[in-house]
Design an enzyme around this catalytic site. Structure first.
Site, mmCIF file in Angstrom:
data_model
loop_
_atom_site.group_PDB
_atom_site.id
_atom_site.type_symbol
_atom_site.label_atom_id
_atom_site.label_comp_id
_atom_site.label_asym_id
_atom_site.label_seq_id
_atom_site.Cartn_x
_atom_site.Cartn_y
_atom_site.Cartn_z
ATOM 1 N N ASP A 66 3.859 77.937 62.204
ATOM 2 C CA ASP A 66 5.157 78.671 62.554
ATOM 3 C C ASP A 66 6.221 79.097 61.889
ATOM 4 O O ASP A 66 6.879 80.045 62.510
ATOM 5 C CB ASP A 66 6.198 77.122 63.345
HETATM 6 P P1 NAP Z 1 2.162 74.479 61.312
HETATM 7 O O1 NAP Z 1 3.111 75.351 62.076
HETATM 8 O O2 NAP Z 1 2.589 72.776 60.993
HETATM 9 O O3 NAP Z 1 1.744 74.259 61.151
HETATM 10 C C1 NAP Z 1 0.102 74.638 59.822
HETATM 11 C C2 NAP Z 1 -1.066 74.592 60.516
HETATM 12 O O4 NAP Z 1 -2.086 74.474 59.395
HETATM 13 C C3 NAP Z 1 -2.313 74.478 61.901
HETATM 14 O O5 NAP Z 1 -1.849 75.450 62.753
HETATM 15 C C4 NAP Z 1 -3.199 74.081 61.489
HETATM 16 O O6 NAP Z 1 -3.876 74.851 62.599
HETATM 17 C C5 NAP Z 1 -3.224 74.396 60.175
HETATM 18 N N1 NAP Z 1 -3.883 73.220 59.659
HETATM 19 C C6 NAP Z 1 -4.153 71.914 59.548
HETATM 20 N N2 NAP Z 1 -5.148 71.712 58.886
HETATM 21 C C7 NAP Z 1 -5.962 72.586 58.070
HETATM 22 C C8 NAP Z 1 -6.596 72.202 57.388
HETATM 23 N N3 NAP Z 1 -7.254 70.650 56.728
HETATM 24 N N4 NAP Z 1 -7.356 73.636 56.544
HETATM 25 C C9 NAP Z 1 -6.121 74.163 57.197
HETATM 26 N N5 NAP Z 1 -5.537 74.400 58.346
HETATM 27 C C10 NAP Z 1 -5.594 73.690 58.485
HETATM 28 O O7 NAP Z 1 2.809 74.561 60.075
HETATM 29 P P2 NAP Z 1 4.985 75.326 59.123
HETATM 30 O O8 NAP Z 1 4.125 76.455 59.113
HETATM 31 O O9 NAP Z 1 4.094 74.921 57.517
HETATM 32 O O10 NAP Z 1 5.187 74.623 59.943
HETATM 33 C C11 NAP Z 1 6.193 73.847 59.851
HETATM 34 C C12 NAP Z 1 7.048 73.342 60.794
HETATM 35 O O11 NAP Z 1 7.221 71.907 60.637
HETATM 36 C C13 NAP Z 1 7.452 74.448 61.277
HETATM 37 O O12 NAP Z 1 7.990 73.840 62.767
HETATM 38 C C14 NAP Z 1 8.954 73.569 61.342
HETATM 39 O O13 NAP Z 1 10.010 73.893 61.748
HETATM 40 C C15 NAP Z 1 8.833 72.389 61.172
HETATM 41 N N6 NAP Z 1 10.065 71.266 60.588
HETATM 42 C C16 NAP Z 1 9.648 71.119 59.007
HETATM 43 C C17 NAP Z 1 10.434 70.895 58.167
HETATM 44 C C18 NAP Z 1 10.867 70.475 56.750
HETATM 45 O O14 NAP Z 1 10.877 70.021 55.999
HETATM 46 N N7 NAP Z 1 9.334 70.948 56.281
HETATM 47 C C19 NAP Z 1 11.562 69.916 58.714
HETATM 48 C C20 NAP Z 1 11.824 69.883 60.423
HETATM 49 C C21 NAP Z 1 11.180 71.049 61.444
HETATM 50 P P3 NAP Z 1 -6.016 74.057 62.710
HETATM 51 O O15 NAP Z 1 -5.085 73.013 63.695
HETATM 52 O O16 NAP Z 1 -6.374 75.499 63.529
HETATM 53 O O17 NAP Z 1 -6.524 74.301 61.808
#
Ligand code: NAP
Length: 461
Positions: free
Chosen positions: A388
């Site tokens: 994301d």
């Molecule tokens: P993400 O959008 O959740 O994507 C994570 C990706 O990691 C997935 O597409 C997955 O694809 C891949 N993945 C999972 N396990 C894996 C592994 N063992 N090896 C390799 N790849 C792996 O992560 P992000 O880009 O960090 O975004 C964070 C999300 O959380 C955002 O939508 C954000 O708004 C939300 N959020 C975060 C917070 C915060 O405080 N950090 C707060 C509110 C909301 P595969 O399944 O194909 O591997």
């Protein structure tokens, strides 16, 4: 000699020291370099507050206190040892639930002991303490359940939900107002407690797991304010100060997270984000796979490589593996940087904590605003389990549910290598056009295993 008076001074002095340590601790935690020191200062503050309280003149027996200290310490230590980093958000939610339950129970005990004779101001504080404490307890338990996957993660919504919630809230506040006028009205007091518990559940179930971190820091804020109200009820200064610090820092954090996602607090709390599984958009182009050797060649001969970690780095526990690869590239003269998105992962500072654990120098961590202008001069951007936070739709597609969310603009780099296991979506459930862009290449597999293989392959170059 009046020993009681001296003890009182000692108690207030330890509380003052504790409060100063809390403030310094919070200040330390505002920067990755000083975060660890900040934690130690805050821990020392908590130790001072506990030790000071042991001298309180109101203590009748130490046996129950000793039992509570031992039980709490054992549970806390076991949680710290056994809970994996990836489960830290739900562990934190559980801590909020415990803290809030403690505040609610203290409030109930105070009501049953002194409810009739309390001054009006204290009664008001008691009402706040119990309402916030009870709704935060159940709200935090639901948040922990959603994050752990034991409670349905998608928003639970039904017709008239907001009206039901409004009525529940009004009934709870109604009981509170009645209590202000009729101090001994036990039925209204316990109804207020029960309504608080139910309201906490109803408040959190319509919110999707993706928004749980924001909800959690908001609940953290409520737990802090409940503790501050407890401080007013018990005339305890350290509780008032620590609770207020907790309350407002939690609130500020929630606002900052909303800002980083370009969403309003109202949208997070009532928007039901993630209720509808987003259907796959038709993307132009196709996802291209890259061979490990080719990826290693690109990295080995690059001038500048930027690693972009996301949630997948945390699940794979790949922080040491990326550090090893970075070391190797640096030995070859490649400039290495890490791009940190404020909401990458599942909790604020998630990536900073992981990379700090692997001793990645802070000077190599770049915030979004600092690194984005550098992507056009970056030879290879390596996206490690991020999705994301690198989705260009947020920037390019005004109709996207995440439109306007600031992103790391990796698609502006000369080449992008995406490490992920397969076709999994990010937490928002959205398709990511980045993977289809001509500049991008997919390297499938668990992030840690892939990074280890890449390191070996670069060694062969
Ligand atoms: P993400 O959008 O959740 O994507 C994570 C990706 O990691 C997935 O597409 C997955 O694809 C891949 N993945 C999972 N396990 C894996 C592994 N063992 N090896 C390799 N790849 C792996 O992560 P992000 O880009 O960090 O975004 C964070 C999300 O959380 C955002 O939508 C954000 O708004 C939300 N959020 C975060 C917070 C915060 O405080 N950090 C707060 C509110 C909301 P595969 O399944 O194909 O591997």
């Amino acid at each position: 000699m009046n020993l009681g008076g001296h003890v009182n001074y000692l108690l207030e002095f330890t509380y003052l020291v504790a409060s100063i340590l809390f403030v310094l601790g919070l200040k330390g935690m505002s920067r990755p370099e000083s975060a660890r020191k900040g934690m130690f200062l805050a821990e020392a503050g908590m130790a001072a507050a506990i030790i000071g309280t042991l001298f309180h003149e109101g203590i009748v027996t130490y046996e129950w206190i000793a039992a509570g200290l031992i039980l709490g310490s054992v549970i806390g230590a076991l949680m710290a040892i056994w809970v994996p980093m990836t489960a830290m958000p739900q562990r934190t939610a559980l801590s909020h639930a415990f803290g809030a339950l403690a505040a609610a129970l203290v409030g109930i005990a105070e009501f049953s002991l002194h409810g009739q004779s309390m001054a009006a101001f204290t009664r008001g504080a008691l009402g706040f303490e119990v309402m916030l404490g009870s709704l935060t307890t159940t709200g935090s338990l639901i948040a922990a359940g959603k994050l752990q996957g034991v409670v349905r993660g998608t928003p639970v919504q039904f017709r008239g939900q907001q009206l039901v919630n409004l009525l529940l809230f009004a009934a709870m506040v109604g009981c509170f107002l009645h209590l202000l006028a009729h101090p001994g009205a036990a039925v209204f007091f316990y109804s207020m407690v029960a309504l608080g518990f139910v309201f906490g559940i109803m408040l959190v179930i319509p919110i999707g797991s993706a928004d749980m971190p924001v909800v959690m820091s908001l609940l953290n804020s409520y737990a802090g304010l409940a503790a501050a109200a407890t401080g007013f009820v018990l005339a305890n200064n350290v509780l008032i100060i620590a609770g207020t610090l907790d309350g407002f820092s939690g609130f500020i954090l929630s606002v900052l997270m909303c800002k980083a996602m370009n969403r309003s607090m109202r949208n997070v709390l009532f928007g039901g984000f993630g209720a509808v599984r987003h259907t796959a958009q038709t993307q132009g182009g196709e996802m291209r796979e890259i061979r490990l050797d080719d990826a290693a060649l690109q990295l080995a001969y690059a001038n500048k490589v930027v690693f972009v970690p996301g949630y997948g780095l945390a699940t794979a526990q790949a922080q040491h593996a990326v550090r090893e690869l970075a070391n190797l590239l640096e030995e070859r003269g490649v400039t290495v940087k890490y791009a940190i998105h404020p909401v990458a992962g599942r909790m604020p500072g998630h990536m900073n904590v992981l990379l700090a654990e692997a001793n990645v120098p802070y000077s190599e961590l770049y915030e979004m605003d600092q690194i984005n202008p550098e992507f056009p001069t970056t030879d290879v951007a390596v996206v490690i389990g991020a999705n994301d936070v690198v989705n260009p739709d947020a920037r390019d597609n005004p109709n996207s549910p995440i439109a306007g969310m600031p992103i790391l603009e990796v698609d502006r780099a000369k080449s992008v290598i995406v490490l992920k296991r397969g076709q999994g979506r990010g937490f928002s459930g959205l398709e990511n056009p980045l993977f289809y862009k001509p500049v991008s290449n997919m390297l499938y597999g668990d992030a840690k295993a892939t990074l280890n293989s890449l390191t070996q392959a670069v060694q062969q170059v």
